[in-house]
Design a protein around this motif. Sequence first.
Motif, PDB file in Angstrom:
ATOM      1  N   ARG A   1       5.202  23.637  -2.034  1.00 30.79           N
ATOM      2  CA  ARG A   1       6.526  23.949  -2.041  1.00 30.79           C
ATOM      3  C   ARG A   1       7.641  24.272  -0.556  1.00 30.79           C
ATOM      4  O   ARG A   1       7.813  23.446  -0.177  1.00 30.79           O
TER       5      ARG A   1
ATOM      6  N   GLU B  16      11.121  29.141 -11.264  1.00 24.73           N
ATOM      7  CA  GLU B  16      12.031  28.147 -10.843  1.00 24.73           C
ATOM      8  C   GLU B  16      11.563  26.860 -10.148  1.00 24.73           C
ATOM      9  O   GLU B  16      11.719  25.764  -9.241  1.00 24.73           O
ATOM     10  N   MET B  17      10.608  26.455 -11.316  1.00 24.59           N
ATOM     11  CA  MET B  17       9.892  24.922 -10.776  1.00 24.59           C
ATOM     12  C   MET B  17      10.913  23.410 -11.205  1.00 24.59           C
ATOM     13  O   MET B  17      12.053  24.317 -12.115  1.00 24.59           O
ATOM     14  N   PHE B  18      11.346  22.683 -11.052  1.00 24.96           N
ATOM     15  CA  PHE B  18      11.484  21.127 -11.565  1.00 24.96           C
ATOM     16  C   PHE B  18      11.394  20.972 -12.596  1.00 24.96           C
ATOM     17  O   PHE B  18      10.081  20.027 -12.157  1.00 24.96           O
ATOM     18  N   PRO B  19      11.046  21.615 -13.811  1.00 22.78           N
ATOM     19  CA  PRO B  19      10.485  21.645 -14.980  1.00 22.78           C
ATOM     20  C   PRO B  19       9.486  19.465 -15.061  1.00 22.78           C
ATOM     21  O   PRO B  19       8.545  19.720 -15.853  1.00 22.78           O
ATOM     22  N   ASP B  20      10.552  19.010 -15.279  1.00 22.45           N
ATOM     23  CA  ASP B  20      10.701  17.303 -16.393  1.00 22.45           C
ATOM     24  C   ASP B  20      10.231  16.545 -15.106  1.00 22.45           C
ATOM     25  O   ASP B  20      10.001  15.594 -14.683  1.00 22.45           O
ATOM     26  N   LEU B  21      10.167  17.299 -13.730  1.00 19.80           N
ATOM     27  CA  LEU B  21       9.306  15.964 -12.196  1.00 19.80           C
ATOM     28  C   LEU B  21       8.056  16.497 -12.670  1.00 19.80           C
ATOM     29  O   LEU B  21       7.342  17.375 -12.793  1.00 19.80           O
TER      30      LEU B  21
ATOM     31  N   ASP C 160       6.376  14.951  -7.122  1.00 23.58           N
ATOM     32  CA  ASP C 160       7.489  15.269  -6.397  1.00 23.58           C
ATOM     33  C   ASP C 160       8.256  16.793  -6.744  1.00 23.58           C
ATOM     34  O   ASP C 160       9.082  16.744  -5.624  1.00 23.58           O
TER      35      ASP C 160
ATOM     36  N   TRP D 156      13.031  18.066   1.584  1.00 24.74           N
ATOM     37  CA  TRP D 156      13.679  17.264   1.605  1.00 24.74           C
ATOM     38  C   TRP D 156      13.980  17.534   3.112  1.00 24.74           C
ATOM     39  O   TRP D 156      15.144  16.622   3.294  1.00 24.74           O
TER      40      TRP D 156
ATOM     41  N   PRO E 267      10.742  31.519  -4.853  1.00 17.43           N
ATOM     42  CA  PRO E 267      11.532  32.024  -5.997  1.00 17.43           C
ATOM     43  C   PRO E 267      11.455  32.841  -7.083  1.00 17.43           C
ATOM     44  O   PRO E 267      10.432  32.439  -7.106  1.00 17.43           O
TER      45      PRO E 267
ATOM     46  N   GLN F 297      11.732  30.043   1.164  1.00 18.22           N
ATOM     47  CA  GLN F 297      11.738  30.598  -0.283  1.00 18.22           C
ATOM     48  C   GLN F 297      10.247  30.350  -1.175  1.00 18.22           C
ATOM     49  O   GLN F 297      10.758  28.910  -1.431  1.00 18.22           O
TER      50      GLN F 297
ATOM     51  N   LYS G 275      18.764  35.764  -1.847  1.00 23.25           N
ATOM     52  CA  LYS G 275      19.511  35.048  -1.350  1.00 23.25           C
ATOM     53  C   LYS G 275      20.208  34.715  -0.485  1.00 23.25           C
ATOM     54  O   LYS G 275      20.176  34.098   0.170  1.00 23.25           O
TER      55      LYS G 275
ATOM     56  N   LEU H 143      22.181  31.014   1.041  1.00 20.17           N
ATOM     57  CA  LEU H 143      22.713  31.103  -0.644  1.00 20.17           C
ATOM     58  C   LEU H 143      24.043  31.839  -0.966  1.00 20.17           C
ATOM     59  O   LEU H 143      24.233  31.790  -2.303  1.00 20.17           O
TER      60      LEU H 143
ATOM     61  N   ARG I  56       6.910  16.986  -3.236  1.00 21.93           N
ATOM     62  CA  ARG I  56       8.246  16.216  -2.383  1.00 21.93           C
ATOM     63  C   ARG I  56       9.382  16.751  -2.056  1.00 21.93           C
ATOM     64  O   ARG I  56       9.904  16.808  -0.607  1.00 21.93           O
ATOM     65  N   LEU I  57      10.389  17.503  -2.905  1.00 19.98           N
ATOM     66  CA  LEU I  57      11.211  17.970  -2.990  1.00 19.98           C
ATOM     67  C   LEU I  57      11.438  19.218  -1.391  1.00 19.98           C
ATOM     68  O   LEU I  57      13.062  19.833  -1.213  1.00 19.98           O
TER      69      LEU I  57
END
Lengths: 285, 227, 339
Positions: free
Chosen positions: B133, B75-80, B84, B91, B71, B69, B48, B53, B87-88
């Motif tokens: 990612r 630590e997915m974005f589960p509903d993306l 996506d 960012w 992680p 990182q 961290k 962070l 892509r993030l």
Amino acid sequence: MSDLIGYLLTGLGIGAGFALVGSGLVAIYRVTRVVNFAQGAFAVLAAMLTSSLLGAGLPHGVAEVGGVVLGALAGLIVGVIAIGRPGTSPGTSLIVTLGLGVLAYAVEVLIWGDQPRSFPGVSGVAEVGGARLPAHYLLILAVTAPVFLVMAWFFARTDLGRALSACASNRYAAQVVGIDVRRMGLLAFAIGGALGGLAGVLTTPVQQVTFDSDVTLIVNGFAAAVLGGLTRPMVALAGGLLLGVAQTLAAGYGGGAYQMEVALVLMLTVMIIQAARTGPVPETA
Amino acid sequence: MTGVIEVRDLVVRYSGATALDGIDLTVHENEMVALIGANGAGKSTLVKVLSGLLRPESGTITVAGRLSQVPEGREMFPDLSVDDNLRLGGWRNGRKGRDTTAIYDLLPDLAPIRARKAGALSGGQQQMVAIGRALMARPDVLVVDELSLGLAPLVVAALVDHLRFLHTERGLAVLLIEQNARLALDLCRRAYVLEAGRIALHGPARELSRDPRVTAAYLGGHVAVPR
Amino acid sequence: MTERTHPGTVPDRPARRRAGRGRRWALAGLALGTLALPPLLPERHLATFVLLLLAATVTVGVSLLMGYAGQVSLGQASFYAIGAYTAGLLAVHGVPPLVGLALAPLIAAAAAVLLGAPLLRLRGHHLAFATLAVQLILLSLLAQADWAGGAIGLQGIPRLSLFGVELREDLGYAYAAWFVLAVAVLIARNVIESRAGRGLRAAAASETAAAASGVAVGRYRLAVFALSAAFAGLAGGVYAFYLGYLAPGSFPVLLSIEYVVMAVVGGLGTIAGPLVGATVIILLVQVLNTLGTQPGMPDYAPSVLSYAVYALVLVICVLFLPRGLVPALRSRVGRVVRP
């Protein structure tokens, strides 16, 4: 039959207002986990400003946009105060937005007084399938539909929208990839403010607005949004429209009384069923 | 050789309790370094702080270039969708840096599942997405936090192959933070052992894997077979 | 919400006993002082005094509910209204006022049990909206109920009479309200210091942990909800006789929010908190009201000022004094006393 069509269209028009308020709540809650109690105030502020701007001779369109911009600005200010301090819990933020909603009363009464206000929308009567209803209801629908389409596109197809969804989906992961979650939260508040403002601007010509109209709006908006667990804008749209139609039917066939109760009892039932299904709702706020 | 990551005398406190106490750590360019330690030794805290962070109490962290990182817990974005999620990862790079095609060339397993929701994937697939990612940020150094945690040995082997490829062929520096000490010591040339917030040992991985203190505490008491 | 409701660390036993004794003296002093106060107050301030005591009674319940059950109610004025209408309707129909006054808290508590059984499954903002919804439904039903006077209101409620003595002057109501508040404070104190109180404190901090250690969280929570409703109902009963006239408009949603403001400002989960909170807010609003009604002020000034006060005090308190005035002052004093 033509009665029914009339009630349905009127109900959809009223429901579109609830849906806009509700989706504003959703936009903010998804990203920040804060239920924004000041959501109804955005609608009132926007409607009041629009009536003043029209009174000052500004043309339709410009005045309404002015109202929506004020809604967005108010949303941003509420956001800065509610989530601006690092370490503010969603529960604390909820109480802050409650306070800011009351503060809006002071501002509104100070500037616009405590009497109901309205302004003319689309004049005339439309005839659809033999039903006659004020043409303005059709305008509400004609504006709300594309707004929801644009929102769906924005959240799914633009990088900024994806980043907002990312904050909603996994806050920590959003920080890991370098998204400033606090700034996204403020953006969400501004979007929520604009949606609330739009609701006020669109529905005021058919329903007067007073400084304390926000309670009705926020409760109906919350009822619409809670159907989708406060996280799905499209469910908020469906919920809002359903509520509007149910209320208009109750008023039309039930003789005017008890239309508010329809929304409230529906909301209570939905929440109790949701809580019974998932066990006690975790204490996020 | 200069360090991509230079950590000097780092101290981190959580509400009074010291989590990291005087950490010195270097990851050189084009180097793969392991950091091993038990649960609660302070590994996640270090990640961290490295990712910005968490703010350290004192000490310096210098990162030459960009650190990215993978992680712990993926630590997915589960509903993306997978695409996506990737892509993030880009960012910070602006619009043009968010093109995901290069990642599918690098990690071809991701191509067929690009439209699926990340939450619906297996653990191994999610770890692959997490690596992809992190790569989207075009890092100079990759911090991989618990690559193997909760994954089947075959899946881990495949992920290790990818990581080794990125390291040797692409020259990516890697800091691998692992509970699985054997895996980490086999994969890396140099290693640090973190115990109760301090660097207890560090040196060439081959020597550490023969060090009795390491074998007793982290390698299940058996002497590691040298490669 | 749970963060704020932590009662804090428990000091060691002798210190606690010493503090408890000190607080008991303070409470007794406060009781005597406020008993002596009413005859000294001019008529126009006596009305404020009565309303302050009634508001404090309701706030004692709200503070108990928020601090010890970890729940926000945005509909506490509903129970105030239920108590008021119970007493008022019974009195209008010839039932002796004292009977009506005794039934007011019972009916309010019964309503809370009926509503609470399904509603208290909800948490946080869900419960906040649910209680708000209940109040809106109640107001709307009252406005349509001809038997309760409808939107115009219930008129001709006789004055309260105790053992044949009719309370005609505000002074009598000041003592009635004082008595009601004293009852609420004593009950709340006993609840806080009981075994159930400790269980609830644990539940407010961590529901899972409390449930695991055998605390019947759900039943305690319902009991506190009912108790807080009973306080509100009792205060509402006195209010009905004091004003002699009730209308749905006397119980707006804003009134419920005011109770939350008073509870939060004073400090949740303490006895002094709601008393201090209600006093500070009512006096502040009263002062501003006097200012706002000065000649030359616009006619909207009083309402603007009171809205602004509620809002600003709440926001500033929540953000900068999250535990409320009383705990903040107490820890400051404590720091001065033992450096």
